[in-house]
Design a protein around this motif. Structure first.
Motif, PDB file in Angstrom:
ATOM      1  N   ARG A 178       0.927  -1.375   0.036  1.00  0.00           N
ATOM      2  CA  ARG A 178      -0.129  -0.121  -0.116  1.00  0.00           C
ATOM      3  C   ARG A 178       0.813   1.271   0.051  1.00  0.00           C
ATOM      4  NH1 ARG A 178      -3.185  -2.797   3.951  1.00  0.00           N
ATOM      5  NH2 ARG A 178      -2.338  -1.623   5.603  1.00  0.00           N
ATOM      6  N   SER A 179       2.031   1.239   0.366  1.00  0.00           N
ATOM      7  CA  SER A 179       2.964   2.263   0.695  1.00  0.00           C
ATOM      8  C   SER A 179       4.353   2.095  -0.410  1.00  0.00           C
ATOM      9  CB  SER A 179       3.654   2.342   2.178  1.00  0.00           C
ATOM     10  OG  SER A 179       2.629   2.494   2.833  1.00  0.00           O
ATOM     11  N   PHE A 180       4.468   1.239  -1.138  1.00  0.00           N
ATOM     12  CA  PHE A 180       5.686   0.989  -2.148  1.00  0.00           C
ATOM     13  C   PHE A 180       5.359   0.068  -3.048  1.00  0.00           C
ATOM     14  CE2 PHE A 180       7.388   1.369   2.326  1.00  0.00           C
ATOM     15  CZ  PHE A 180       7.886   2.650   2.184  1.00  0.00           C
ATOM     16  N   ASP A 181       5.762   0.464  -4.187  1.00  0.00           N
ATOM     17  CA  ASP A 181       6.070  -0.601  -5.342  1.00  0.00           C
ATOM     18  C   ASP A 181       7.546  -0.718  -5.361  1.00  0.00           C
ATOM     19  OD1 ASP A 181       3.319  -0.368  -6.184  1.00  0.00           O
ATOM     20  OD2 ASP A 181       3.647   1.013  -7.913  1.00  0.00           O
ATOM     21  N   ARG A 182       7.629  -1.909  -6.087  1.00  0.00           N
ATOM     22  CA  ARG A 182       9.112  -2.147  -6.327  1.00  0.00           C
ATOM     23  C   ARG A 182       9.696  -1.833  -7.861  1.00  0.00           C
ATOM     24  NH1 ARG A 182       8.981  -7.278  -5.955  1.00  0.00           N
ATOM     25  NH2 ARG A 182      10.122  -7.695  -3.529  1.00  0.00           N
ATOM     26  N   VAL A 183      10.728  -0.857  -7.863  1.00  0.00           N
ATOM     27  CA  VAL A 183      11.037  -0.675  -9.481  1.00  0.00           C
ATOM     28  C   VAL A 183      12.393  -1.160  -9.483  1.00  0.00           C
ATOM     29  CG1 VAL A 183      11.287   1.294 -11.030  1.00  0.00           C
ATOM     30  CG2 VAL A 183       9.569   1.322  -9.512  1.00  0.00           C
ATOM     31  N   ILE A 184      12.493  -1.908 -10.653  1.00  0.00           N
ATOM     32  CA  ILE A 184      13.987  -2.320 -11.014  1.00  0.00           C
ATOM     33  C   ILE A 184      14.604  -1.661 -12.010  1.00  0.00           C
ATOM     34  CG2 ILE A 184      15.345  -4.331 -11.425  1.00  0.00           C
ATOM     35  CD1 ILE A 184      13.415  -6.049  -9.927  1.00  0.00           C
ATOM     36  N   PHE A 185      15.589  -0.959 -11.944  1.00  0.00           N
ATOM     37  CA  PHE A 185      16.131  -0.475 -13.293  1.00  0.00           C
ATOM     38  C   PHE A 185      17.178  -1.364 -13.785  1.00  0.00           C
ATOM     39  CE2 PHE A 185      14.587   3.168 -10.843  1.00  0.00           C
ATOM     40  CZ  PHE A 185      14.031   3.870 -11.799  1.00  0.00           C
ATOM     41  N   GLN A 186      17.120  -1.878 -15.031  1.00  0.00           N
ATOM     42  CA  GLN A 186      17.860  -2.892 -15.364  1.00  0.00           C
ATOM     43  C   GLN A 186      18.478  -2.693 -16.764  1.00  0.00           C
ATOM     44  OE1 GLN A 186      15.153  -6.276 -14.980  1.00  0.00           O
ATOM     45  NE2 GLN A 186      14.680  -6.052 -17.242  1.00  0.00           N
ATOM     46  N   SER A 187      19.876  -3.383 -16.673  1.00  0.00           N
ATOM     47  CA  SER A 187      20.524  -3.178 -18.142  1.00  0.00           C
ATOM     48  C   SER A 187      19.719  -3.920 -19.383  1.00  0.00           C
ATOM     49  CB  SER A 187      21.807  -3.949 -17.916  1.00  0.00           C
ATOM     50  OG  SER A 187      22.608  -3.196 -16.790  1.00  0.00           O
TER      51      SER A 187
END
Length: 363
Positions: A178-187
């Protein structure tokens, strides 16, 4: 009568392996070519107990790996993995270590002062053209996209907002999405060996020159302490903060089809998220670590360090600049023993003798 001390007790490292990793070592030993992914955990200056092990891996293992290697990290772990992925990893790591170790602040630094120092730190060791080298080394930077009250910017109000988040997490970790999404910046071309994502909404965003610095800054943007990052290029709009909010030590099923996951970790302790640190009952799932080989300093080694502990972020408050820098430098100097012990283990006749089932950490 002579007292016999076990080899394991004498060594400055402890070695843990999940079930599949344990079987692999029993059958084939361990080689650099076995490694398909490396994990870097959150933890700020705790990393200073591992920096010579990082150097060892950069010099002796990375050049021997002929296949694609996935490098995933959050917060300081993401910064370390960015150094691993660099065109000149040793130079990048040494610059990161020097700049982080020698931070100096006023007696009561504002979050603006700290944020500016961190931006300068990042600029000292990352180069945008490093992304051109991500051919076999694929970088994955984890950040937390804030939602609801966690988006508030004023440090004085953030404390109340994150206290509310902590209360929800106390009841259930399933309250955190409810407070966070996971975001993955990837090559480009990166493929994390995750069998199935958990209950967090997860966005995978292409890493490029336009968002590289912001991704690293966001991944280490500790609430209240460091300013968050607004709207990184190519990512869902919003305010981004420290990836440890979602993945502190990681509790994801990293299971490559071939080979193992290497985890140089600063402690024989595994917590899913940042809010789980004070909760002794909140642990990772052993099944998620089935393919993982984890190396950490032994309890005896940590006890031998100044103050009987590894560095942590509270050192900024407990020690003046000069005392803190001397202490951290001492830990860096002594952790050469960690790299030497790892080398002895890799080349030992029976490496399995020193391996502890990782399940012992999750019971």
């Amino acid at each position: 009568m002579a007292v016999t001390v076990s080899r394991r007790a004498m060594e400055p490292i402890e070695i843990f392996a999940g079930q599949q990793a344990y079987r692999h070592i029993a059958q084939s030993g361990i080689r650099p070519t076995d490694i398909r992914a490396i994990i870097g955990a959150s933890g700020g200056p705790k990393w200073f107990v591992l920096s010579h092990l990082d150097r060892y891996l950069m010099q002796n293992w990375l050049p021997a790996i002929p296949h694609q290697l996935e490098l995933i990290g959050s917060s300081i772990g993401a910064w370390r993995m960015a150094a691993y992925a660099s065109a000149a990893p040793m130079a990048a790591l040494e610059q990161l270590e020097s700049q982080y170790l020698n931070q100096r602040y006023s007696a009561r630094p504002s979050h603006q002062e700290i944020s500016q120092s961190i931006r300068q730190l990042l600029d000292s060791f990352i180069q945008p053209n490093d992304l051109d080298q991500h051919q076999l080394k694929k970088l994955h930077i984890v950040a937390a996209r804030c939602k609801g009250l966690s988006q508030l910017k004023q440090p004085s109000i953030q404390g109340l907002a994150f206290a509310a988040v902590a209360v929800g997490n106390l009841v259930s970790r399933r309250s955190l999405p409810r407070s966070f999404d996971r975001v993955i910046f990837q090559s480009p071309g990166g493929q994390l060996p995750v069998a199935q994502w958990d209950h967090f909404r997860t966005h995978q965003v292409p890493l490029n020159r336009a968002n590289y610095r912001d991704a690293l800054l966001a991944s280490g943007a500790i609430p209240i302490v460091i300013e968050g990052v607004r709207d990184p290029v190519g990512a869902p709009r919003g305010l981004y903060r420290d990836g440890g909010m979602v993945d502190y030590h990681f509790d994801l099923p990293f299971k490559p089809e071939q080979g193992l996951v290497l985890y140089p970790h600063f402690s024989p302790l595994l917590k899913p998220g940042w809010f789980d640190k004070p909760l002794p009952w909140r642990k990772v799932h052993a099944s998620n670590y089935s393919h993982t080989l984890m190396i950490s300093p032994s309890r005896e080694f940590v006890a031998s360090l100044p103050y009987g502990k590894i560095p942590d972020r509270r050192d900024f408050e407990r020690l003046d600049n000069d005392s803190r820098i001397r202490y951290w430098q001492t830990v860096v100097d002594r952790n050469q023993a960690i790299a030497e012990a790892f080398d002895r283990w890799v080349h030992s006749a029976n490496p399995l003798d020193q391996v502890i089932p990782i399940e012992t950490l999750t019971r």
